[in-house]
Design a protein around this motif. Structure first.
Motif, mmCIF file in Angstrom:
data_model
loop_
_atom_site.group_PDB
_atom_site.id
_atom_site.type_symbol
_atom_site.label_atom_id
_atom_site.label_comp_id
_atom_site.label_asym_id
_atom_site.label_seq_id
_atom_site.Cartn_x
_atom_site.Cartn_y
_atom_site.Cartn_z
ATOM 1 N N ASN A 1 12.293 -7.474 2.439
ATOM 2 C CA ASN A 1 12.287 -6.414 3.442
ATOM 3 C C ASN A 1 11.239 -6.652 4.522
ATOM 4 O O ASN A 1 10.881 -5.734 5.262
ATOM 5 C CB ASN A 1 12.044 -5.061 2.762
ATOM 6 C CG ASN A 1 13.162 -4.693 1.830
ATOM 7 O OD1 ASN A 1 14.329 -4.853 2.155
ATOM 8 N ND2 ASN A 1 12.814 -4.214 0.645
ATOM 9 N N SER A 2 10.726 -7.872 4.612
ATOM 10 C CA SER A 2 9.625 -8.166 5.529
ATOM 11 C C SER A 2 9.994 -7.945 6.993
ATOM 12 O O SER A 2 9.162 -7.463 7.760
ATOM 13 C CB SER A 2 9.123 -9.588 5.312
ATOM 14 O OG SER A 2 10.160 -10.534 5.520
ATOM 15 N N ALA A 3 11.212 -8.267 7.399
ATOM 16 C CA ALA A 3 11.598 -8.111 8.803
ATOM 17 C C ALA A 3 11.519 -6.652 9.248
ATOM 18 O O ALA A 3 11.256 -6.363 10.418
ATOM 19 C CB ALA A 3 13.004 -8.665 9.026
ATOM 20 N N ASN A 4 11.713 -5.731 8.325
ATOM 21 C CA ASN A 4 11.688 -4.310 8.634
ATOM 22 C C ASN A 4 10.343 -3.677 8.266
ATOM 23 O O ASN A 4 9.641 -3.125 9.114
ATOM 24 C CB ASN A 4 12.830 -3.616 7.876
ATOM 25 C CG ASN A 4 12.872 -2.123 8.073
ATOM 26 O OD1 ASN A 4 12.234 -1.563 8.950
ATOM 27 N ND2 ASN A 4 13.618 -1.450 7.239
ATOM 28 N N LEU A 5 9.965 -3.768 7.004
ATOM 29 C CA LEU A 5 8.824 -3.003 6.496
ATOM 30 C C LEU A 5 7.456 -3.571 6.870
ATOM 31 O O LEU A 5 6.459 -2.859 6.801
ATOM 32 C CB LEU A 5 8.930 -2.855 4.980
ATOM 33 C CG LEU A 5 10.165 -2.092 4.483
ATOM 34 C CD1 LEU A 5 10.117 -1.935 2.976
ATOM 35 C CD2 LEU A 5 10.297 -0.743 5.174
ATOM 36 N N ASP A 6 7.382 -4.824 7.277
ATOM 37 C CA ASP A 6 6.090 -5.376 7.696
ATOM 38 C C ASP A 6 5.660 -4.847 9.062
ATOM 39 O O ASP A 6 4.496 -4.968 9.436
ATOM 40 C CB ASP A 6 6.126 -6.904 7.732
ATOM 41 C CG ASP A 6 6.129 -7.519 6.356
ATOM 42 O OD1 ASP A 6 6.075 -6.786 5.354
ATOM 43 O OD2 ASP A 6 6.207 -8.765 6.276
ATOM 44 N N PHE A 7 6.607 -4.248 9.797
ATOM 45 C CA PHE A 7 6.302 -3.788 11.149
ATOM 46 C C PHE A 7 6.527 -2.290 11.333
ATOM 47 O O PHE A 7 5.876 -1.670 12.170
ATOM 48 C CB PHE A 7 7.149 -4.581 12.156
ATOM 49 C CG PHE A 7 6.935 -6.063 12.013
ATOM 50 C CD1 PHE A 7 5.813 -6.669 12.550
ATOM 51 C CD2 PHE A 7 7.836 -6.843 11.303
ATOM 52 C CE1 PHE A 7 5.591 -8.032 12.397
ATOM 53 C CE2 PHE A 7 7.619 -8.205 11.148
ATOM 54 C CZ PHE A 7 6.497 -8.789 11.693
ATOM 55 N N GLN A 8 7.434 -1.699 10.574
ATOM 56 C CA GLN A 8 7.741 -0.276 10.678
ATOM 57 C C GLN A 8 6.512 0.558 10.334
ATOM 58 O O GLN A 8 5.852 0.304 9.320
ATOM 59 C CB GLN A 8 8.890 0.051 9.717
ATOM 60 C CG GLN A 8 9.356 1.477 9.764
ATOM 61 C CD GLN A 8 10.357 1.736 8.656
ATOM 62 O OE1 GLN A 8 10.055 2.512 7.757
ATOM 63 N NE2 GLN A 8 11.515 1.094 8.694
ATOM 64 N N VAL B 1 -1.638 -6.151 4.352
ATOM 65 C CA VAL B 1 -2.079 -7.543 4.308
ATOM 66 C C VAL B 1 -0.927 -8.482 3.941
ATOM 67 O O VAL B 1 -0.742 -9.524 4.568
ATOM 68 C CB VAL B 1 -3.237 -7.708 3.287
ATOM 69 C CG1 VAL B 1 -3.643 -9.165 3.157
ATOM 70 C CG2 VAL B 1 -4.421 -6.839 3.664
ATOM 71 N N PHE B 2 -0.148 -8.104 2.933
ATOM 72 C CA PHE B 2 0.910 -8.970 2.416
ATOM 73 C C PHE B 2 2.281 -8.514 2.881
ATOM 74 O O PHE B 2 2.494 -7.347 3.204
ATOM 75 C CB PHE B 2 0.858 -8.999 0.880
ATOM 76 C CG PHE B 2 -0.441 -9.496 0.344
ATOM 77 C CD1 PHE B 2 -0.796 -10.824 0.485
ATOM 78 C CD2 PHE B 2 -1.326 -8.633 -0.279
ATOM 79 C CE1 PHE B 2 -2.018 -11.285 0.014
ATOM 80 C CE2 PHE B 2 -2.538 -9.079 -0.766
ATOM 81 C CZ PHE B 2 -2.891 -10.422 -0.619
ATOM 82 N N GLU C 1 3.540 0.656 11.353
ATOM 83 C CA GLU C 1 2.364 -0.218 11.227
ATOM 84 C C GLU C 1 2.299 -0.960 9.897
ATOM 85 O O GLU C 1 1.227 -1.362 9.451
ATOM 86 C CB GLU C 1 1.073 0.569 11.484
ATOM 87 C CG GLU C 1 0.998 1.107 12.909
ATOM 88 C CD GLU C 1 -0.313 1.773 13.238
ATOM 89 O OE1 GLU C 1 -1.357 1.413 12.645
ATOM 90 O OE2 GLU C 1 -0.302 2.656 14.107
ATOM 91 N N GLY C 2 3.438 -1.172 9.266
ATOM 92 C CA GLY C 2 3.520 -1.940 8.020
ATOM 93 C C GLY C 2 3.284 -1.099 6.781
ATOM 94 O O GLY C 2 2.688 -0.028 6.859
ATOM 95 N N PHE C 3 3.783 -1.595 5.663
ATOM 96 C CA PHE C 3 3.606 -0.915 4.378
ATOM 97 C C PHE C 3 2.683 -1.761 3.500
ATOM 98 O O PHE C 3 2.897 -2.956 3.357
ATOM 99 C CB PHE C 3 4.961 -0.715 3.680
ATOM 100 C CG PHE C 3 5.781 0.373 4.306
ATOM 101 C CD1 PHE C 3 5.840 1.627 3.722
ATOM 102 C CD2 PHE C 3 6.463 0.165 5.491
ATOM 103 C CE1 PHE C 3 6.582 2.648 4.307
ATOM 104 C CE2 PHE C 3 7.207 1.174 6.077
ATOM 105 C CZ PHE C 3 7.270 2.413 5.477
ATOM 106 N N THR C 4 1.670 -1.144 2.935
ATOM 107 C CA THR C 4 0.683 -1.862 2.129
ATOM 108 C C THR C 4 1.274 -2.308 0.806
ATOM 109 O O THR C 4 1.681 -1.500 -0.009
ATOM 110 C CB THR C 4 -0.556 -0.984 1.864
ATOM 111 O OG1 THR C 4 -1.120 -0.610 3.104
ATOM 112 C CG2 THR C 4 -1.582 -1.738 1.029
ATOM 113 N N VAL C 5 1.304 -3.628 0.608
ATOM 114 C CA VAL C 5 1.721 -4.224 -0.667
ATOM 115 C C VAL C 5 0.489 -4.283 -1.541
ATOM 116 O O VAL C 5 -0.536 -4.837 -1.167
ATOM 117 C CB VAL C 5 2.303 -5.638 -0.440
ATOM 118 C CG1 VAL C 5 2.519 -6.359 -1.750
ATOM 119 C CG2 VAL C 5 3.600 -5.549 0.368
#
Length: 142
Positions: free
Chosen positions: A126-133, A95-96, A135-139
């Motif tokens: 790290n949003s440019a990488n981890l928000d999409f890698q 989500v975040f 399917e994203g990483f849950t914050v």
């Protein structure tokens, strides 16, 4: 011998769930995103309440990227690492954004629904990488 950062976590329940983190280099509180990532927060609290985060170490730290913990404990008497007993993986709830200072769940590459005990602190945006890698990483803390 390298020094290990040991963590101990305990929940504080109020309007939102706050977890108090004790380390050998200082303490801090984290405010969980209960309403927005309920499965991930429930998973995280399950580890806290089962005391599986007691004496975990920071086992991965990359300057200007992340610091990761939740996967291993250190036995000072034997000098050995032991893996944290993992519960079943939790569904991914991205989500975040993974911006500096947020805390997110680690997972296996190629499996977006594989987060168990390991989590990391974003040391940079790290949003440019981890928000999409993957399917994203849950914050779970922002």
């Amino acid at each position: 011998m390298a020094s290990a950062t040991l963590l101990s976590l305990s929940p504080i329940f109020a309007n939102a769930t706050v977890v108090f983190v004790e380390t050998n280099i200082g303490n801090f509180e984290i405010n969980l995103t209960d309403e927005d990532t309920p499965e991930t927060v429930a998973n995280f609290l399950r580890y806290v309440e089962a005391e599986r985060y007691s004496n975990v170490i920071v086992h991965r730290s990359i300057n200007n990227f992340i610091t990761q913990t939740g996967g291993y404990t250190f036995n000072s008497e034997t000098g050995t690492l032991t893996g944290v007993d993992a519960f079943d993986p939790v569904v991914n709830e991205p989500v975040f954004s993974n911006v500096r200072g947020t805390i997110a769940m680690a997972k296996l590459g190629g499996d977006p629904n594989s987060a168990t005990s390991e989590w990391f602190i974003n040391l940079a945006d790290n949003s440019a990488n981890l928000d999409f890698q993957n399917e994203g990483f849950t914050v779970l803390v922002r």
